[in-house]
Design a protein around this motif. Structure first.
Motif, short mmCIF file in Angstrom:
data_model
loop_
_atom_site.label_atom_id
_atom_site.label_comp_id
_atom_site.label_asym_id
_atom_site.label_seq_id
_atom_site.Cartn_x
_atom_site.Cartn_y
_atom_site.Cartn_z
N LEU A 107 19.57 41.90 34.47
CA LEU A 107 18.68 40.93 35.12
C LEU A 107 17.97 41.58 36.30
CD1 LEU A 107 17.57 38.07 35.64
CD2 LEU A 107 19.67 37.60 36.95
N GLY A 108 18.72 42.28 37.14
CA GLY A 108 18.12 42.93 38.31
C GLY A 108 17.07 43.96 37.92
N LEU A 111 13.84 42.27 36.67
CA LEU A 111 13.07 41.69 37.78
C LEU A 111 12.34 42.77 38.58
CD1 LEU A 111 15.54 38.98 39.17
CD2 LEU A 111 13.39 38.59 37.98
N THR A 114 9.54 44.49 36.57
CA THR A 114 8.42 43.58 36.28
C THR A 114 7.61 43.28 37.54
OG1 THR A 114 9.72 42.55 34.51
CG2 THR A 114 7.79 41.35 35.31
N ILE A 115 8.29 42.92 38.63
CA ILE A 115 7.60 42.51 39.86
C ILE A 115 7.15 43.70 40.68
CG2 ILE A 115 7.88 41.18 42.01
CD1 ILE A 115 9.89 39.43 40.51
N VAL A 269 13.13 39.31 45.60
CA VAL A 269 13.57 39.74 44.27
C VAL A 269 15.10 39.79 44.20
CG1 VAL A 269 13.62 41.68 42.65
CG2 VAL A 269 11.47 41.00 43.71
N GLY A 273 17.19 37.01 42.21
CA GLY A 273 18.01 37.45 41.08
C GLY A 273 19.47 37.07 41.24
N VAL A 357 18.64 46.97 41.81
CA VAL A 357 17.32 46.63 42.37
C VAL A 357 16.97 47.55 43.54
CG1 VAL A 357 15.98 44.84 43.55
CG2 VAL A 357 17.43 44.23 41.61
#
Length: 481
Positions: A107-108, A111, A114-115, A269, A273, A357
């Motif tokens: 998930l991290g 994110l 993508t961002i 973010v 997350g 992240v």
């Protein structure tokens, strides 16, 4: 009737409401007191230490309970189970921990890729307290295994082993850590995972000896109940303790506006997350596997969530987590007291997400393009690093160094995100605690049949022993006649 129900609800959840109120008041008070000194002056360290004094006392009390709580709870829980059931419960718990940690890392990474918060972001100046420890992934994992088998259990209550790398004398400028000399030392800090392993082994031994050591098992069970009673008293101090801890932390910080201006997107973010994983994905897993209401479950954990946010330590929150699970969510103590100490040591979903992240964010900030292989390496290393992270405040910063090493970034780059780590640490501690709690509920659900079988067997055995004792007394009485 409604008034009685309302009074019962308030009475049952009073401490939770007070603790959440303490968090809110602490945030408001901290922001408000920042404006008190005139002419732009800051609060001095001595003044802040006075404000944090009550919070520090509360934190000391919680930490003092960690050792007796882990040891007695694990020995009592494992000793009351069959050997086969202990293995099943432990296996289910570890499987859950590994799956949810990998989910958090994925998930991290999705994110941050993508961002891309690191593109165009400004570097934030920060300083790390103490020296950054040079470490490799292999050394961290080996230290984890070494600490599982402490040479001295008394020493394990105070210290844990750390690998120390020193540059070669003939080439002090060497940057390849694999070529540095390997040594080791025992550093301050409780070796929780070593105590967990030792307690599990001792509990398994009690379970294997069964009837021969019932008195010893009973001692640890009663001692565990006593520690939980003391825990209940200490927990009532949490509203005030959490309030002063948060207030003092806000007063320590530099210009909050400037910090979030530079690292706002990165903070969003990571925090987003972590919150999504802890309050959407994990509750969904609970519902899918147990059909329990996740909203009610999380509400019952409110006291533990607020304490985790205030103390920033999953280990210090362990007594509160255990009490919330057993008293409000009605999880079998044999499962919660077995699963939670292990989870507080190795299950760090929030930390795993944060490290993945943070590493990719710093790479983006430095303009370093990452291949698919780099991202896979980061995900594996972040998962391993989260397992090696101790349940203490900001331990994730230490293990983040080895994740950065995976993509060739220097350890000093940790300072780029240090400014907001104190707040993110609180978010990931909350999710770490929730992850442990959801795991205990899922494991307890799938262990119901075996646990009920043991309970009925214990009842039958006890009645049989009482019957035999009664028969023996009858025979003795007749002989006397």
């Amino acid at each position: 009737m409604r008034r009685d129900q309302l009074n019962a609800f308030v009475k049952e959840n009073l401490l939770t409401f007070l603790t959440i109120g303490g968090v809110i008041v602490g945030i408001v008070l901290g922001i408000g007191l920042r404006e008190v000194p005139a002419d732009g002056e800051k609060w001095t360290p001595r003044e802040i230490s006075y404000i944090s004094f009550i919070g520090d006392i509360f934190l000391r009390m919680l930490k003092a309970l960690i050792l007796p709580l882990i040891v007695t709870s694990l020995i009592a829980a494992v000793g009351s189970l069959d050997l086969s059931l202990s293995g099943k419960i432990g296996g289910r718990a570890v499987l859950y921990y590994m799956v949810t940690t990998v989910m958090a890392v994925i998930l991290g990474i999705v994110l941050v890729v993508t961002i891309q918060p690191g593109k165009g972001a400004e570097e934030s100046s920060g300083s790390i307290k103490g020296d950054v420890r040079n470490v490799t992934t292999a050394d961290t994992l080996l230290d984890l295994v070494r600490n599982m088998f402490p040479p001295n259990l008394v020493q394990a209550c105070l210290q844990q082993y750390q690998t120390v790398l020193t540059p070669p004398k003939n080439d002090p400028t060497q940057t390849d850590l694999n070529l540095w000399a390997v040594g080791g030392k025992f550093g301050d800090g409780m070796n929780i995972i070593g105590l967990v392993v030792a307690s599990i082994v001792f509990g398994i031994a009690l379970g294997a000896l069964k009837e021969d050591v019932q008195l010893v098992l009973k001692f640890f069970q009663q001692l565990s109940h006593t520690i939980m009673k003391v825990t209940g008293w200490v927990i009532w101090l949490s509203p005030v303790g959490v309030l002063f801890l948060i207030t003092a932390k806000l007063l320590e910080m530099d210009d909050l506006g400037e910090i979030f201006g530079k690292l706002g997107l990165y903070f969003a973010v990571v925090a987003g997350g972590i919150v999504f994983h802890g309050f959407v994905i994990l509750p969904l897993l609970l519902f899918l596997f147990t059909r329990r209401n996740p909203v009610k479950f999380v509400a019952n954990m409110g006291q533990a969530v607020a304490t985790a946010f205030g103390t920033s330590s999953s280990s210090a929150t362990l007594p509160v987590t255990m009490q919330c699970l057993e008293e409000k969510n009605h999880i079998d103590p044999r499962v919660s007291r077995f699963v939670l100490p292990i989870g507080a040591t190795i299950n760090m979903d929030g930390t795993a997400l944060y490290e993945a992240v943070a590493a990719i964010f710093i790479a983006q900030l430095r303009g370093l393009s990452l291949s698919f292989g780099n991202i896979v390496a980061i995900s594996i290393t972040a998962t391993a690093a989260s397992i090696g992270a101790a349940g203490i405040p900001q331990a994730g910063l230490v293990t983040l160094v080895m994740v950065l090493d995976t993509v060739g970034l220097p350890a000093e780059d940790v300072s780029l995100i240090i400014a907001v780590d104190w707040l993110l640490d609180r978010f990931r501690t909350v999710v770490n605690v929730l992850g442990d709690s959801f795991g205990a509920a899922i494991v307890a659900h799938y262990s119901q049949k075996e646990l009920s079988t043991i309970s009925s067997r214990d009842v039958n055995g006890k009645s049989q022993r009482n019957s035999m004792a009664h028969s023996a007394e009858t025979v003795l009485f007749e002989e006397r006649l």
